[in-house]
Design a protein around this motif. Structure first.
Motif, PDB file in Angstrom:
ATOM      1  N   THR A 285      -5.361   2.219  -1.046  1.00 58.23           N
ATOM      2  CA  THR A 285      -5.531   3.236  -0.014  1.00 58.23           C
ATOM      3  C   THR A 285      -6.578   2.806   1.002  1.00 58.23           C
ATOM      4  O   THR A 285      -6.444   3.066   2.204  1.00 58.23           O
ATOM      5  CB  THR A 285      -5.932   4.584  -0.639  1.00 58.23           C
ATOM      6  N   ASP A 286      -7.607   2.112   0.530  1.00 59.22           N
ATOM      7  CA  ASP A 286      -8.653   1.636   1.430  1.00 59.22           C
ATOM      8  C   ASP A 286      -8.114   0.627   2.440  1.00 59.22           C
ATOM      9  O   ASP A 286      -8.690   0.443   3.518  1.00 59.22           O
ATOM     10  CB  ASP A 286      -9.799   0.993   0.630  1.00 59.22           C
TER      11      ASP A 286
ATOM     12  N   PHE B  53     -15.113   2.545   6.270  1.00 58.05           N
ATOM     13  CA  PHE B  53     -14.927   1.581   5.176  1.00 58.05           C
ATOM     14  C   PHE B  53     -16.270   1.208   4.561  1.00 58.05           C
ATOM     15  O   PHE B  53     -16.403   1.119   3.331  1.00 58.05           O
ATOM     16  CB  PHE B  53     -14.207   0.327   5.671  1.00 58.05           C
TER      17      PHE B  53
ATOM     18  N   PHE C 218      -8.892  10.040   4.291  1.00 59.19           N
ATOM     19  CA  PHE C 218      -7.687   9.746   3.522  1.00 59.19           C
ATOM     20  C   PHE C 218      -6.726  10.926   3.478  1.00 59.19           C
ATOM     21  O   PHE C 218      -5.594  10.799   3.038  1.00 59.19           O
ATOM     22  CB  PHE C 218      -8.063   9.255   2.125  1.00 59.19           C
TER      23      PHE C 218
ATOM     24  N   LEU D 259      -7.394   1.447   6.258  1.00 55.97           N
ATOM     25  CA  LEU D 259      -8.424   1.298   7.284  1.00 55.97           C
ATOM     26  C   LEU D 259      -8.348  -0.077   7.932  1.00 55.97           C
ATOM     27  O   LEU D 259      -8.533  -0.218   9.144  1.00 55.97           O
ATOM     28  CB  LEU D 259      -9.811   1.530   6.670  1.00 55.97           C
TER      29      LEU D 259
ATOM     30  N   SER E  65      -6.224   3.437  -5.710  1.00 57.58           N
ATOM     31  CA  SER E  65      -7.395   3.777  -4.901  1.00 57.58           C
ATOM     32  C   SER E  65      -7.783   2.633  -3.977  1.00 57.58           C
ATOM     33  O   SER E  65      -8.111   2.839  -2.806  1.00 57.58           O
ATOM     34  CB  SER E  65      -8.577   4.130  -5.813  1.00 57.58           C
TER      35      SER E  65
ATOM     36  N   THR F 146       0.828  -1.205   0.000  1.00 59.17           N
ATOM     37  CA  THR F 146       0.000   0.000   0.000  1.00 59.17           C
ATOM     38  C   THR F 146       0.861   1.253   0.000  1.00 59.17           C
ATOM     39  O   THR F 146       0.593   2.210  -0.740  1.00 59.17           O
ATOM     40  CB  THR F 146      -0.929  -0.001   1.235  1.00 59.17           C
TER      41      THR F 146
ATOM     42  N   ALA G 266     -10.573  -3.508  -2.684  1.00 63.40           N
ATOM     43  CA  ALA G 266      -9.924  -3.714  -1.386  1.00 63.40           C
ATOM     44  C   ALA G 266     -10.510  -4.931  -0.677  1.00 63.40           C
ATOM     45  O   ALA G 266      -9.787  -5.684  -0.003  1.00 63.40           O
ATOM     46  CB  ALA G 266     -10.094  -2.465  -0.517  1.00 63.40           C
TER      47      ALA G 266
ATOM     48  N   SER H 118     -16.172   5.872  -4.902  1.00 60.89           N
ATOM     49  CA  SER H 118     -15.303   5.024  -4.078  1.00 60.89           C
ATOM     50  C   SER H 118     -15.738   3.562  -4.044  1.00 60.89           C
ATOM     51  O   SER H 118     -15.029   2.720  -3.498  1.00 60.89           O
ATOM     52  CB  SER H 118     -15.262   5.565  -2.640  1.00 60.89           C
TER      53      SER H 118
ATOM     54  N   GLN I 203     -15.168   9.869   4.411  1.00 58.27           N
ATOM     55  CA  GLN I 203     -14.180   9.077   3.677  1.00 58.27           C
ATOM     56  C   GLN I 203     -13.184   9.962   2.957  1.00 58.27           C
ATOM     57  O   GLN I 203     -11.987   9.635   2.879  1.00 58.27           O
ATOM     58  CB  GLN I 203     -14.875   8.146   2.691  1.00 58.27           C
TER      59      GLN I 203
ATOM     60  N   LEU J  56     -17.740   3.613   2.017  1.00 57.11           N
ATOM     61  CA  LEU J  56     -17.126   3.621   0.689  1.00 57.11           C
ATOM     62  C   LEU J  56     -18.019   2.965  -0.355  1.00 57.11           C
ATOM     63  O   LEU J  56     -17.989   3.312  -1.534  1.00 57.11           O
ATOM     64  CB  LEU J  56     -15.771   2.892   0.720  1.00 57.11           C
TER      65      LEU J  56
ATOM     66  N   ALA K 187     -13.393   0.186  -3.270  1.00 56.93           N
ATOM     67  CA  ALA K 187     -13.740  -0.515  -2.030  1.00 56.93           C
ATOM     68  C   ALA K 187     -13.963  -1.999  -2.294  1.00 56.93           C
ATOM     69  O   ALA K 187     -13.566  -2.858  -1.499  1.00 56.93           O
ATOM     70  CB  ALA K 187     -14.978   0.104  -1.401  1.00 56.93           C
TER      71      ALA K 187
END
Length: 457
Positions: free
Chosen positions: A373-374, A421, A215, A377, A370, A103, A437, A430, A211, A424, A434
């Motif tokens: 990045t999630d 989360f 970030f 969390l 993207s 990440t 992720a 998003s 959200q 998202l 999500a």
């Protein structure tokens, strides 16, 4: 990690000072999201965005105190990820250490791409891939010379951002106190509260703002790794963690409040930098170039921190794996730096230069960045769970740097990160990352389940 494994580890040289840590923590958290994306977040929630920052700041502070307590109890660790392995188990640790490292690498690739775009503002004819390679060579060299040089570079990168924000705040206060008039209206503190409602654009947009703002705080945990490389971690750690969240909130809330004082919040466009608009209203004709310089140093600062943080995590990862290909990354240079880990991390980040010249890959890269990045969390939730287990372990230091009201605030922080989360999936922008992720969690989680439950020498 077993004691035998720990004992083979060489500690990196402790060359950072308290002033480095303070500025690194501020600069590492205040990124391009504030300078370029503040208009977008204000457009979502209006003045209520201040409450969003306060709430997220509170829970990030809880997480930082948890990391701080763990590192205070064992300052020999140079990444908080090792505590996940120690207190939850090797399988959770395997997922966390690989996910977190990848990440951070993807974050570095995104920042390197941004650096090239900002430099092309002045040098439009220079290929982006060439700028990326040159910038990566410069920052990698800084990370290979000495920890103190990294700290000094970050200190001045952060100082540029702080000066820009303070200039904005002072400009706004002077304009408000002198009754300054702009083409969009009078500059007044009353602009912030004019037609104030908690949900000016609906409850949905207010929730989505969480959200977006969340970030903007990603990267605050890097302070744990920088503090571990100071001469006296137990003296620096409490000061750094107790002061930084409130200073960051001051810069964020102060900047946003002044932006809405100068520019009525109902009229702030979502797709423009409020910093550029405000300085232009104040008569600074070169405002766009000024803010471009600030966000350039901001992206370069984030990239510098990525090389530092990811290399330390990869160095620790090499000691938590039996894989033969990872053994060379245990090497330390004569200046006590994890040289191979730094070089390999830089090589991985450098792939963004290749990606930038292959249009077909660019969209996929944006998606992966993207989605990754999630994963922050998920890592935050794991470290808080590890903290709760630490409190029940024999390693618990009752007279250490303790979290305030841990039985209430730590579970609340876990619930909050899970809540963010979940949100998202309700925002079209998003939702797809999500899902990506979540797929990562399932697939890589299954891979992690195939690992041994505990680490052995």
């Amino acid at each position: 990690m077993t004691e035998a494994t720990e004992s083979t580890k060489q500690p990196p040289k402790r060359g950072l000072q308290n002033r480095h840590v303070q500025l690194i923590a501020i600069g590492g958290t205040i990124g391009t999201g504030l300078f370029m994306g503040a208009g977008h977040s204000i457009n979502f929630a209006g003045p209520s965005i201040l409450f969003v920052y306060l709430i997220i700041g509170l829970f990030m502070f809880v997480m930082m105190r948890a990391i701080g307590e763990l590192l205070y109890a064992d300052p020999s660790q140079h990444t908080f990820i090792t505590f996940i392995t120690r207190y939850i188990g090797n399988r959770a640790g395997f997922f966390a250490r690989w996910s977190y490292w990848l990440t951070i690498v993807f974050m570095g690739m995104a920042e390197l791409t941004a650096v090239a775009k900002y430099i092309q503002y002045w040098l439009p004819n220079v290929p982006g891939w060439l700028i990326q390679i040159l910038m990566l060579i410069i920052l990698t060299s800084i990370n290979l010379v000495a920890v103190a040089l990294y700290g000094e570079t970050e200190f001045w990168f952060a100082m540029i951002k702080i000066v820009a924000i303070l200039a904005l705040i002072m400009t706004g206060i002077i304009m408000a106190l002198t009754g300054f008039k702009t083409p969009v209206g009078d500059v007044s503190f009353g602009n912030v509260f004019d037609h104030f409602t908690l949900f000016p654009n609906g409850v949905g947009n207010f929730i989505n703002a969480f959200q977006m703002v969340m970030f903007a705080f990603v990267g605050m945990e890097f302070i744990g790794m920088t503090t571990a490389e100071t001469d006296n971690p137990r003296a620096v750690l409490p000061k750094a963690i107790n002061q930084i969240p409130w200073r960051i909130l001051f810069f964020y809330l102060g900047a946003l409040f002044i932006i809405m004082t100068i520019y009525p919040w109902q009229k702030i466009p979502a797709d423009q930098s409020p910093f550029v608009m405000v300085f232009q209203l104040a008569g600074v004709k070169w405002a766009a170039a000024l803010i471009n310089f600030v966000v350039l140093t901001s992206a370069a600062s984030a990239l510098n921190s990525v090389l530092f943080s990811a290399s330390r995590n990869f160095y620790a990862l090499a000691f938590q794996s039996k894989a033969k290909f990872l053994q060379p990354f245990r090497k330390m240079s004569r200046t006590k730096l994890p040289v191979n880990a730094v070089l390999f991390t830089a090589l991985m980040v450098g792939f963004s230069a290749i990606i930038s010249v292959i249009p077909a890959v660019t969209n996929a890269f944006s998606f992966v960045t993207s989605a990754s990045t999630d994963l922050f969390l998920m890592i935050y939730v794991l470290i808080l769970i590890a903290y709760l287990k630490y409190r029940k372990s024999d390693s618990y230091m009752a007279d250490g740097f303790l979290v305030i009201a841990p039985k209430t605030l730590v579970p609340a922080a876990i619930a909050f990160f899970v809540f963010v989360f979940i949100t998202l999936f309700f925002n079209p922008e998003s939702r797809v990352p999500a899902i990506g992720a979540t797929i990562w969690l399932v697939v890589f989680g299954l891979v992690a389940m195939r690992q041994p439950k505990t680490l052995t020498k």
